[in-house]
Design an enzyme around this catalytic site. Sequence first.
Site, PDB file in Angstrom:
ATOM      1  N   ARG A 178     -49.717 -75.449  58.051  1.00  0.00           N
ATOM      2  CA  ARG A 178     -49.209 -76.472  58.964  1.00  0.00           C
ATOM      3  C   ARG A 178     -50.180 -76.773  60.107  1.00  0.00           C
ATOM      4  NH1 ARG A 178     -43.343 -74.525  59.873  1.00  0.00           N
ATOM      5  NH2 ARG A 178     -44.217 -73.232  58.225  1.00  0.00           N
TER       6      ARG A 178
ATOM      7  N   PHE B  77     -44.892 -78.603  55.202  1.00  0.00           N
ATOM      8  CA  PHE B  77     -44.260 -78.286  53.913  1.00  0.00           C
ATOM      9  C   PHE B  77     -42.956 -79.046  53.699  1.00  0.00           C
ATOM     10  CE2 PHE B  77     -46.150 -73.677  53.958  1.00  0.00           C
ATOM     11  CZ  PHE B  77     -47.424 -74.233  53.877  1.00  0.00           C
TER      12      PHE B  77
ATOM     13  N   LYS C  15     -41.762 -61.742  46.483  1.00  0.00           N
ATOM     14  CA  LYS C  15     -40.423 -61.577  47.004  1.00  0.00           C
ATOM     15  C   LYS C  15     -40.425 -61.898  48.517  1.00  0.00           C
ATOM     16  CE  LYS C  15     -39.916 -57.318  48.891  1.00  0.00           C
ATOM     17  NZ  LYS C  15     -41.023 -56.627  49.440  1.00  0.00           N
TER      18      LYS C  15
ATOM     19  N   ASP D 162     -44.593 -58.563  41.676  1.00  0.00           N
ATOM     20  CA  ASP D 162     -44.091 -57.309  42.236  1.00  0.00           C
ATOM     21  C   ASP D 162     -45.329 -56.428  42.294  1.00  0.00           C
ATOM     22  OD1 ASP D 162     -43.247 -54.636  42.543  1.00  0.00           O
ATOM     23  OD2 ASP D 162     -41.241 -55.227  41.943  1.00  0.00           O
ATOM     24  N   HIS D 163     -45.864 -56.231  43.492  1.00  0.00           N
ATOM     25  CA  HIS D 163     -47.193 -55.602  43.556  1.00  0.00           C
ATOM     26  C   HIS D 163     -47.177 -54.161  43.027  1.00  0.00           C
ATOM     27  CE1 HIS D 163     -45.843 -53.891  47.398  1.00  0.00           C
ATOM     28  NE2 HIS D 163     -46.857 -53.050  47.314  1.00  0.00           N
TER      29      HIS D 163
ATOM     30  N   ASP E 132     -35.415 -54.906  50.155  1.00  0.00           N
ATOM     31  CA  ASP E 132     -36.868 -54.871  50.361  1.00  0.00           C
ATOM     32  C   ASP E 132     -37.570 -54.031  49.287  1.00  0.00           C
ATOM     33  OD1 ASP E 132     -39.190 -55.479  51.972  1.00  0.00           O
ATOM     34  OD2 ASP E 132     -39.192 -53.379  52.604  1.00  0.00           O
TER      35      ASP E 132
ATOM     36  N   HIS F 230     -39.190 -53.008  43.602  1.00  0.00           N
ATOM     37  CA  HIS F 230     -40.111 -51.943  43.190  1.00  0.00           C
ATOM     38  C   HIS F 230     -39.388 -50.811  42.448  1.00  0.00           C
ATOM     39  CE1 HIS F 230     -42.524 -54.276  45.743  1.00  0.00           C
ATOM     40  NE2 HIS F 230     -42.315 -53.653  46.883  1.00  0.00           N
TER      41      HIS F 230
END
Length: 504
Positions: free
Chosen positions: A46, A89, A155, A184-185, A242, A247
């Site tokens: 932005r 956006f 996420k 999902d790291h 979270d 995970h």
Amino acid sequence: MEDEHCIFSIFGATGDLTNRKLLPAFYFMEQERQLKEKFRIVCIARKKKTSEDYRKEAADSIKKFSRVKVSQGILDKLINRIYYHQLDFLDDNDYGKLKDFIGQISGKECSDCERVFYLAAPPQLIGNITKNLKESGLAGKHELGKPFSKVMFEKPFGHNLDSARKLNNAITSVFDEKQVYRIDHYMAKELVQNLLALRFANSIFEPLWNREYIDHIQITVAETLGVGGRGDYYDNAGALRDVVQNHIMQLLALVAMAEPKKLSVEEVRNQKVKALKSISGFNKMGIGKIAVEGQYSGGEASGKKAIAYADEPEVSKSSKTETYFALRLQIDNSLWKNVPFYVRTGKRLKDKATEIVIVYKDVHFGLFSKLAPQRNMMKIRVQPYEGITLQFNAKVPGNKFIIDDVNMDFCHECQFGPNSPEAYERLLYDVLIGDQTLFTRWDEVENAWRVIDPLIEAFKNIKPKLYQAGTWGPKEADELIERDGRKWVEPKRPSYADQLGKSK
Ligand code: BG6
């Protein structure tokens, strides 16, 4: 041509994720020559600034956050691929200008190059961005003769099952599943990828990986850090959303799934989904017996004074958000019937450790059944000190027959060296080559929410139990497992820890 080059656009290019993770990962990829000649990065945000300004900032971020030594020549090469574009956006009219900008950068020779859109933007903006990508003609379901497009995002993927479905509908009205890369790291961590090999490439382990031999399984994702500067996000999320929803559910699915028939992306995903679907539902009345929520109070973490969660910046003083969650799950299928899975995660705990522990049944037969040796265990250390420890019983030297437990260690770094790619290096590379293995399919996300939703509901108005920062969580979590005659296995430094660098 299409698979060779790509225009990679990042929405949210001035944010933390881009600076800390994405740009340094691209630097590594440049160094490894993984980026094709016409590869370009369009950084979108932005704020008003020129490409020149952005390039200077990008170079600074890379120097600051790169895990590999930065050489000016490689840095210049990468920086010259980067362009900045200002966009609101939410303003539908701005996307036409973005299309023109991307068109200019692509030039004639790259007009049909693949386009990747990385949405590092708040989830409430994602629907609007994807709608505009479609309406402006920048992206869409694949049609012959049009550039192939892919979309990547992180996420939080929704706030509960219902909002996740809405978000997914917004995305899949623009893209087909094969164009969608949900990150999902944890999936990119080496020891997580190793689970498939460990389980299915070893005849010494595979036959024992079931209810006949395993007493129970524990999964711990423990952190010493608090919520730091993320109070605003975290206070609306909590540990369940979270970490458990994504995970931990991914780790659980990989540990519990049946053997895929072949090593293909879809088959592995099918088996993970089956495992997630077999997690039995919770009886609302009984949730208090199988789940515990905690919140850290002040204490000491990693040798430093730590404030209480409720005193963290941007966190409500009367917050009911959980920073710790422990849960006992059951998987209702023939492989795992009556084998409990205990999972827990928390911030400001005693140590940082992500571990999966397979606890085998007691020796109930033969010579040593009365000598009560320790249970055999396999500890899969996802991080730190990546590796696997097998704990088994051996005779202590001497003339009496005394048995004690000993460890056999596999140290990943000692064996393969310290250079496993960082999660984003791997994930960005995979999206470029079109490999979806480490990304989650919609039905994985959906079935994980199916498990989490009733827990969120059940704890909605309940204040979490307090635990002191720097401990292993609330005492109620110990009671949860002790009621079943078991104990949490405390993560320990393996014998090879001292051999490794100080980075751990
Ligand atoms: C993120 C969570 O997904 O994972 C963070 O949002 C958490 O709160 C992090 O700290 C843990 O990741 P890692 O790779 O440090 O174990």
